[in-house]
Design a protein around this motif. Structure first.
Motif, PDB file in Angstrom:
ATOM      1  N   UNK A  35     -48.982 -15.061  10.410  1.00 47.13           N
ATOM      2  CA  UNK A  35     -47.997 -16.073  10.809  1.00 47.13           C
ATOM      3  C   UNK A  35     -48.662 -17.354  11.287  1.00 47.13           C
ATOM      4  N   UNK A  36     -49.778 -17.231  11.991  1.00 49.91           N
ATOM      5  CA  UNK A  36     -50.454 -18.428  12.483  1.00 49.91           C
ATOM      6  C   UNK A  36     -51.005 -19.282  11.356  1.00 49.91           C
ATOM      7  N   UNK A  37     -51.669 -18.632  10.378  1.00 51.73           N
ATOM      8  CA  UNK A  37     -52.206 -19.409   9.263  1.00 51.73           C
ATOM      9  C   UNK A  37     -51.078 -19.990   8.414  1.00 51.73           C
ATOM     10  N   UNK A  38     -49.976 -19.246   8.267  1.00 54.85           N
ATOM     11  CA  UNK A  38     -48.851 -19.780   7.499  1.00 54.85           C
ATOM     12  C   UNK A  38     -48.311 -21.053   8.139  1.00 54.85           C
ATOM     13  N   UNK A  39     -48.164 -21.046   9.464  1.00 54.42           N
ATOM     14  CA  UNK A  39     -47.633 -22.221  10.165  1.00 54.42           C
ATOM     15  C   UNK A  39     -48.626 -23.378  10.106  1.00 54.42           C
ATOM     16  N   UNK A  40     -49.886 -23.087  10.373  1.00 56.90           N
ATOM     17  CA  UNK A  40     -50.874 -24.168  10.384  1.00 56.90           C
ATOM     18  C   UNK A  40     -51.037 -24.778   8.989  1.00 56.90           C
ATOM     19  N   UNK A  41     -51.041 -23.937   7.971  1.00 55.22           N
ATOM     20  CA  UNK A  41     -51.183 -24.484   6.627  1.00 55.22           C
ATOM     21  C   UNK A  41     -49.898 -25.164   6.157  1.00 55.22           C
ATOM     22  N   UNK A  42     -48.745 -24.723   6.645  1.00 54.22           N
ATOM     23  CA  UNK A  42     -47.510 -25.480   6.380  1.00 54.22           C
ATOM     24  C   UNK A  42     -47.660 -26.891   6.924  1.00 54.22           C
ATOM     25  N   UNK A  43     -48.123 -26.997   8.163  1.00 54.63           N
ATOM     26  CA  UNK A  43     -48.340 -28.311   8.766  1.00 54.63           C
ATOM     27  C   UNK A  43     -49.320 -29.143   7.942  1.00 54.63           C
ATOM     28  N   UNK A  44     -50.370 -28.500   7.479  1.00 53.17           N
ATOM     29  CA  UNK A  44     -51.404 -29.205   6.730  1.00 53.17           C
ATOM     30  C   UNK A  44     -50.893 -29.642   5.361  1.00 53.17           C
ATOM     31  N   UNK A  45     -50.117 -28.774   4.718  1.00 55.89           N
ATOM     32  CA  UNK A  45     -49.664 -29.060   3.362  1.00 55.89           C
ATOM     33  C   UNK A  45     -48.544 -30.087   3.307  1.00 55.89           C
ATOM     34  N   UNK A  46     -47.711 -30.139   4.347  1.00 55.76           N
ATOM     35  CA  UNK A  46     -46.661 -31.157   4.295  1.00 55.76           C
ATOM     36  C   UNK A  46     -47.287 -32.552   4.318  1.00 55.76           C
ATOM     37  N   UNK A  47     -48.446 -32.679   4.945  1.00 60.02           N
ATOM     38  CA  UNK A  47     -49.128 -33.965   4.872  1.00 60.02           C
ATOM     39  C   UNK A  47     -49.654 -34.203   3.454  1.00 60.02           C
ATOM     40  N   UNK A  48     -50.174 -33.146   2.833  1.00 54.94           N
ATOM     41  CA  UNK A  48     -50.662 -33.297   1.459  1.00 54.94           C
ATOM     42  C   UNK A  48     -49.542 -33.759   0.533  1.00 54.94           C
ATOM     43  N   UNK A  77     -57.994 -36.784   3.029  1.00 57.49           N
ATOM     44  CA  UNK A  77     -59.342 -36.223   3.121  1.00 57.49           C
ATOM     45  C   UNK A  77     -59.946 -36.304   4.500  1.00 57.49           C
ATOM     46  N   UNK A  78     -59.436 -37.219   5.341  1.00 60.85           N
ATOM     47  CA  UNK A  78     -60.005 -37.404   6.675  1.00 60.85           C
ATOM     48  C   UNK A  78     -59.974 -36.123   7.495  1.00 60.85           C
ATOM     49  N   UNK A  79     -58.907 -35.338   7.357  1.00 56.14           N
ATOM     50  CA  UNK A  79     -58.787 -34.115   8.150  1.00 56.14           C
ATOM     51  C   UNK A  79     -59.876 -33.105   7.820  1.00 56.14           C
ATOM     52  N   UNK A  80     -60.368 -33.147   6.581  1.00 53.68           N
ATOM     53  CA  UNK A  80     -61.421 -32.204   6.210  1.00 53.68           C
ATOM     54  C   UNK A  80     -62.736 -32.544   6.904  1.00 53.68           C
ATOM     55  N   UNK A  81     -62.916 -33.813   7.238  1.00 60.31           N
ATOM     56  CA  UNK A  81     -64.097 -34.192   8.016  1.00 60.31           C
ATOM     57  C   UNK A  81     -63.986 -33.638   9.433  1.00 60.31           C
ATOM     58  N   UNK A 135     -54.410 -42.083  11.042  1.00 57.47           N
ATOM     59  CA  UNK A 135     -55.734 -41.475  10.865  1.00 57.47           C
ATOM     60  C   UNK A 135     -56.126 -40.629  12.072  1.00 57.47           C
ATOM     61  N   UNK A 136     -55.793 -41.113  13.280  1.00 59.47           N
ATOM     62  CA  UNK A 136     -56.101 -40.353  14.496  1.00 59.47           C
ATOM     63  C   UNK A 136     -55.361 -39.015  14.496  1.00 59.47           C
ATOM     64  N   UNK A 137     -54.073 -39.051  14.165  1.00 62.51           N
ATOM     65  CA  UNK A 137     -53.281 -37.823  14.161  1.00 62.51           C
ATOM     66  C   UNK A 137     -53.694 -36.894  13.027  1.00 62.51           C
ATOM     67  N   UNK A 138     -54.041 -37.468  11.883  1.00 60.70           N
ATOM     68  CA  UNK A 138     -54.539 -36.638  10.785  1.00 60.70           C
ATOM     69  C   UNK A 138     -55.854 -35.977  11.181  1.00 60.70           C
ATOM     70  N   UNK A 139     -56.689 -36.701  11.918  1.00 61.86           N
ATOM     71  CA  UNK A 139     -57.925 -36.133  12.446  1.00 61.86           C
ATOM     72  C   UNK A 139     -57.601 -34.969  13.382  1.00 61.86           C
ATOM     73  N   UNK A 140     -56.560 -35.138  14.209  1.00 63.13           N
ATOM     74  CA  UNK A 140     -56.137 -34.065  15.109  1.00 63.13           C
ATOM     75  C   UNK A 140     -55.677 -32.835  14.348  1.00 63.13           C
ATOM     76  N   UNK A 141     -54.975 -33.039  13.231  1.00 58.58           N
ATOM     77  CA  UNK A 141     -54.610 -31.906  12.390  1.00 58.58           C
ATOM     78  C   UNK A 141     -55.849 -31.142  11.934  1.00 58.58           C
ATOM     79  N   UNK A 142     -56.865 -31.890  11.536  1.00 59.58           N
ATOM     80  CA  UNK A 142     -58.090 -31.251  11.073  1.00 59.58           C
ATOM     81  C   UNK A 142     -58.790 -30.467  12.168  1.00 59.58           C
ATOM     82  N   UNK A 143     -58.799 -31.018  13.384  1.00 61.41           N
ATOM     83  CA  UNK A 143     -59.405 -30.312  14.515  1.00 61.41           C
ATOM     84  C   UNK A 143     -58.691 -28.983  14.746  1.00 61.41           C
ATOM     85  N   UNK A 144     -57.349 -29.027  14.751  1.00 63.64           N
ATOM     86  CA  UNK A 144     -56.585 -27.809  14.994  1.00 63.64           C
ATOM     87  C   UNK A 144     -56.794 -26.766  13.918  1.00 63.64           C
TER      88      UNK A 144
END
Length: 441
Positions: A35-48, A77-81, A135-144
């Motif tokens: 469930x955790x990965x599903x939620x986190x990747x949902x968050x990540x993919x909606x940005x994609x 791509x910034x979040x991957x950094x 960019x700052x918030x996208x960076x935060x997504x990547x950190x999480x």
């Protein structure tokens, strides 16, 4: 794969003689890791999705359409950094204080960043501050997200019974496909229910805002868990490092590099099929957004199907044969990218997307067990997480942007060669990792 008696289903007694604590059921562990990965990747993919469809118009309106797309994909791509930094940050605490609380913290960071993106005004309101804050918030997504995967994989595999690490390591690997399906269905519903003007003005924000409710569910589930037995035993025996990163880099550098290279084709397959193809299909091939999103909804079922099959196979044949088979097929898929995607025919495009995501599942599922097995308990969260996230940088961070550049310079065949090269690199890395190098708890 071998396991020892320490990899059990109950938390061992402490050195003070405290009674043994019963572990939660394996079904609850599997659900919590999923469930955790599903939620986190949902968050990540909606940005994609948003990056492919609307981010350029909202945050970079002064540029031409091609530049808008490129700028949006660069923010993607910034979040991957940021993700390796998140892996190191959360890995430190995951190897120092435990898996449970660290996983909750990573989910909270991701959820907060995603929610705020949904509320962020565009360029017309904030000017240059809008893309900077984005960019700052996208960076935060990547950190999480950087702290999420390793903890979820360890939660599943450190509780797994002997001989079933591949199967239980599959549950966090199911999260991305389900998260992607939810993200795609959400954008599909919005595309069908709103006009283009409404979608650009406010509709694209809805998936970001409603993610807050999903995060609360994930936090509740994870706070109900106990610490994994393997980590609890190492903690009780004082076998942890004060600075896990130092030990990790000094003693396990080779495992990090090979693990990252082995992971890279997984991400490359996924983000080429979803972000690049979505952008190319809607803009260059002029396929309507709802139609292409529907194609992706069908295609992601291939990943959901391949994930349990590959995990089951990996427990029987071993991780390496499954990974090598999937990577060899991915290399061949690169040769048919141009004729299938470039045909403009929905049936061939759908088949290509299905095959790409199916092979992503084949190469991704065994990683839930394969990467943690490269590192001992005391540095496992940091090591597995760092290898995984570095693989994301190599395979996906700027892959859609690079593919966009390649198609402009040499056409779709260049994008296909790019995919084949990434598959060959990953296969070479897996070949270099011998079974005897894996750590047995």
């Amino acid at each position: 794969m071998h396991t020892s008696s320490t990899d059990t289903l109950s938390v061992p007694s402490s050195s003070t003689g405290a009674p043994t604590v019963a572990a939660p059921s394996l079904s609850r562990i599997a659900f919590a890791s999923f469930i955790g990965t599903a939620i986190e990747f949902y968050d990540f993919y909606i940005y994609a999705m948003a990056a492919a469809l609307v981010i350029g118009q909202v945050f970079f309106p002064a540029s031409d359409p091609a530049a808008q797309s490129l700028n949006a994909l660069l923010t993607f791509g910034l979040a991957f950094i940021a993700r390796p930094l998140g892996a190191l940050l959360f890995g430190h605490f995951g190897d120092r204080i435990g898996r449970k609380s660290t996983l909750a913290a990573s989910l909270l960071v991701m959820g907060t960043s995603t929610f705020l993106i949904g509320l962020l005004p565009g360029y017309d309101t904030l000017g240059m501050w809008a893309p900077l804050l984005l960019c700052v918030l996208r960076f935060g997504q990547g950190i999480g997200l950087g702290g999420e995967w390793a903890g979820a994989a360890l939660l599943a595999t450190e509780y797994a019974p002997a001989g079933k690490r591949g199967w239980y390591g599959m549950f966090p690997q199911l999260g991305p496909s389900i998260g992607f399906l939810l993200a795609t269905l959400t954008f599909l519903a919005l595309s069908l229910g709103l006009t283009e003007a409404q979608f650009v003005l406010w509709g694209w924000r809805v998936p970001f805002i409603i993610s807050a409710a999903l995060v609360l569910v994930g936090l509740y589930v994870r706070f109900k868990l106990a610490e994994t037995p393997v980590f609890a035993k190492a903690q009780a025996a004082h076998h942890l490092h004060h600075w896990p990163l130092k030990s990790l880099l000094l003693q396990h550098g080779r495992a990090i590099v090979l693990g990252a290279l082995a992971m890279s084709v997984c991400y490359h397959l996924f983000y080429t099929a979803t972000v690049f193809c979505l952008s190319y299909g809607t803009q260059a091939l002029h396929i309507s957004r709802p139609v292409f999103l529907l194609l992706l909804c069908v295609a992601v079922l291939g990943m959901a199907l391949a994930t349990p099959l590959a995990a089951w196979w990996a427990d029987r044949a071993g991780r390496r044969p499954v990974l090598l088979a999937g990577q060899a097929l991915a290399l061949l898929l690169g040769f048919v990218l141009a004729p299938m995607l470039g045909s403009g025919q929905l049936v061939w495009i759908a088949l290509f997307l299905f095959l790409a995501l199916f092979l992503m599942g084949v190469t991704f599922a065994p990683m839930g067990a394969f990467l943690p097995e490269q590192f001992p308990v005391a540095v496992r969260y940091s090591g597995a997480g760092l290898a995984y996230q570095l693989g994301g940088i190599l395979g996906a961070s700027f892959a859609p942007a690079i593919a966009q550049y390649l198609v402009q310079q040499g056409g779709l065949s260049w994008v296909g060669w790019y995919m084949s090269v990434m598959a060959a690199i990953s296969a070479w890395a897996v070949w270099q990792i011998r079974p005897q190098e894996c750590v047995h708890d």
